[in-house]
Design a protein around this motif. Structure first.
Motif, short mmCIF file in Angstrom:
data_model
loop_
_atom_site.label_atom_id
_atom_site.label_comp_id
_atom_site.label_asym_id
_atom_site.label_seq_id
_atom_site.Cartn_x
_atom_site.Cartn_y
_atom_site.Cartn_z
N ILE A 20 0.83 -1.22 -0.03
CA ILE A 20 0.13 -0.03 -0.12
C ILE A 20 0.93 1.38 -0.03
N ILE A 21 2.09 1.35 0.76
CA ILE A 21 3.02 2.41 0.99
C ILE A 21 3.53 2.53 -0.63
N VAL A 22 3.87 1.72 -0.98
CA VAL A 22 4.74 1.77 -2.48
C VAL A 22 3.71 2.29 -3.65
N TRP A 23 2.41 1.87 -3.40
CA TRP A 23 1.66 2.17 -4.24
C TRP A 23 0.89 3.61 -4.13
N LEU A 24 1.13 4.02 -2.86
CA LEU A 24 0.35 5.59 -2.59
C LEU A 24 1.60 6.58 -2.95
N THR A 25 3.06 5.85 -2.75
CA THR A 25 3.95 7.15 -2.53
C THR A 25 4.13 7.45 -4.26
N PRO A 26 4.09 8.75 -4.48
CA PRO A 26 4.35 9.16 -5.71
C PRO A 26 5.87 8.72 -6.32
N GLU A 27 6.03 8.46 -7.57
CA GLU A 27 7.25 8.37 -8.05
C GLU A 27 8.16 9.35 -8.18
N ARG A 28 9.48 9.27 -8.36
CA ARG A 28 10.52 10.22 -7.97
C ARG A 28 11.22 10.05 -9.28
N TYR A 29 11.76 11.23 -10.02
CA TYR A 29 12.58 11.31 -11.17
C TYR A 29 13.85 12.11 -10.95
N LEU A 30 14.93 11.53 -11.23
CA LEU A 30 16.14 12.29 -11.12
C LEU A 30 16.68 12.75 -12.42
N ALA A 31 16.95 13.80 -12.60
CA ALA A 31 17.68 14.60 -13.88
C ALA A 31 19.13 15.15 -13.27
N THR A 32 19.96 14.95 -14.12
CA THR A 32 21.42 15.52 -13.60
C THR A 32 22.08 16.55 -14.96
N ALA A 33 23.00 17.06 -14.36
CA ALA A 33 23.68 17.95 -15.08
C ALA A 33 25.28 17.75 -14.82
N THR A 34 26.09 17.96 -15.76
CA THR A 34 27.55 18.10 -15.18
C THR A 34 28.00 19.40 -15.50
N ILE A 35 28.87 19.98 -14.51
CA ILE A 35 29.41 21.10 -14.43
C ILE A 35 30.88 21.07 -14.62
N GLN A 36 31.52 21.58 -15.45
CA GLN A 36 33.21 21.69 -15.23
C GLN A 36 33.76 23.14 -14.91
N LEU A 37 34.72 22.83 -14.06
CA LEU A 37 35.15 23.74 -13.29
C LEU A 37 36.50 24.49 -14.09
N GLU A 38 36.69 25.50 -13.96
CA GLU A 38 37.92 26.17 -14.29
C GLU A 38 38.83 25.83 -13.35
N THR A 39 40.25 25.43 -13.52
CA THR A 39 41.09 25.20 -12.60
C THR A 39 42.20 25.92 -12.64
N LYS A 40 42.36 27.04 -13.62
CA LYS A 40 43.45 27.93 -13.80
C LYS A 40 43.02 29.31 -13.55
N PHE A 41 43.65 30.06 -12.83
CA PHE A 41 43.43 31.71 -12.40
C PHE A 41 44.54 32.31 -12.54
N GLN A 42 43.81 33.70 -12.84
CA GLN A 42 44.82 34.69 -13.26
C GLN A 42 44.67 35.75 -11.86
N ALA A 43 45.78 36.08 -11.25
CA ALA A 43 45.86 37.15 -10.24
C ALA A 43 47.18 37.62 -10.24
N ASN A 44 47.05 39.15 -9.93
CA ASN A 44 48.16 39.88 -9.90
C ASN A 44 49.11 39.56 -11.13
N ALA A 45 48.73 39.38 -12.25
CA ALA A 45 49.51 39.38 -13.44
C ALA A 45 50.23 37.92 -13.49
N GLU A 46 49.65 36.98 -12.60
CA GLU A 46 50.46 35.82 -12.58
C GLU A 46 49.29 34.71 -12.67
N GLN A 47 49.71 33.56 -13.14
CA GLN A 47 48.64 32.47 -13.37
C GLN A 47 48.84 31.31 -12.23
#
Length: 199
Positions: A20-47
């Protein structure tokens, strides 16, 4: 063995309740997205670059921002939740009304559905959102990803502006020192009949 009927009856009740619990519980759906991070930074004229030893901690610290009210609050605004009278009434009736503002409260609701996944040694992470329908999950994860990227760009521009202002102050101080040195050299040359070149 004497309790066999009781055991069978109890097992039947548990199985029926679980069904009964499984039947009454609404279904859940998972959506994903990948985020690529920048690993190089410029500060005070240096990288600078994030090393392989630092990459996992760096990615996790950057990914944690995605649950921050700055990001989730932006998502709530784009969804129109901040203009919802019904949600405002829920907020006023909740115990959180005294501790947080409405926008932060909405952001926390969104953050509760966010799932973060990491791959060791990778400069990227996956953000997921659990929704009641595939469309809701996909829409929400898209809003969350876009808000995170926009917030990251804003923070980058703000940091760049602060660095530029700091460099401008340092340059102004150096110019003042150079002017003072030139004035001192000129006065010294006149007093001692000595010609000092620019060096």
């Amino acid at each position: 063995w004497k309790l066999r009927y009781f055991i069978v009856f109890s097992a039947g009740i548990c199985a029926a309740a679980a069904t009964i619990i499984v039947w009454l519980t609404p279904e859940r759906y998972l959506a994903t997205a990948t985020i690529q991070l920048e690993t190089k930074f410029q500060a005070n004229a240096e990288q600078y670059a994030v090393t392989n030893k630092q990459i996992d901690n760096f990615v996790k610290s950057q990914a944690a921002v995605i649950k921050d009210p700055r990001v989730t609050g932006m998502v709530a605004e784009r969804l129109g939740w901040t203009n919802s009278y019904a949600l405002a009434q829920q907020f006023n009736n909740s115990s959180a009304a005294g501790n947080r503002d409405f926008r932060t409260w909405l952001g926390d609701i969104i953050a509760d559905g966010i799932i973060l996944n990491f791959t060791e040694g990778s400069p990227s992470f996956t953000v997921g959102y659990v929704g009641l329908s595939p469309v809701e999950a996909q829409t929400m994860v898209g809003f969350i990803r876009d808000a995170y990227i926009e917030n990251s760009r804003y923070e980058g521009r703000r940091n760049a502006g602060e660095n530029e202002a700091k460099l401008d102050r340092e340059i102004a101080q150096l110019r003042e020192r150079m002017t003072a040195i030139e004035d001192r050299n000129t006065a010294f040359g006149k007093a001692n009949d000595v010609i000092l070149n620019a060096d």
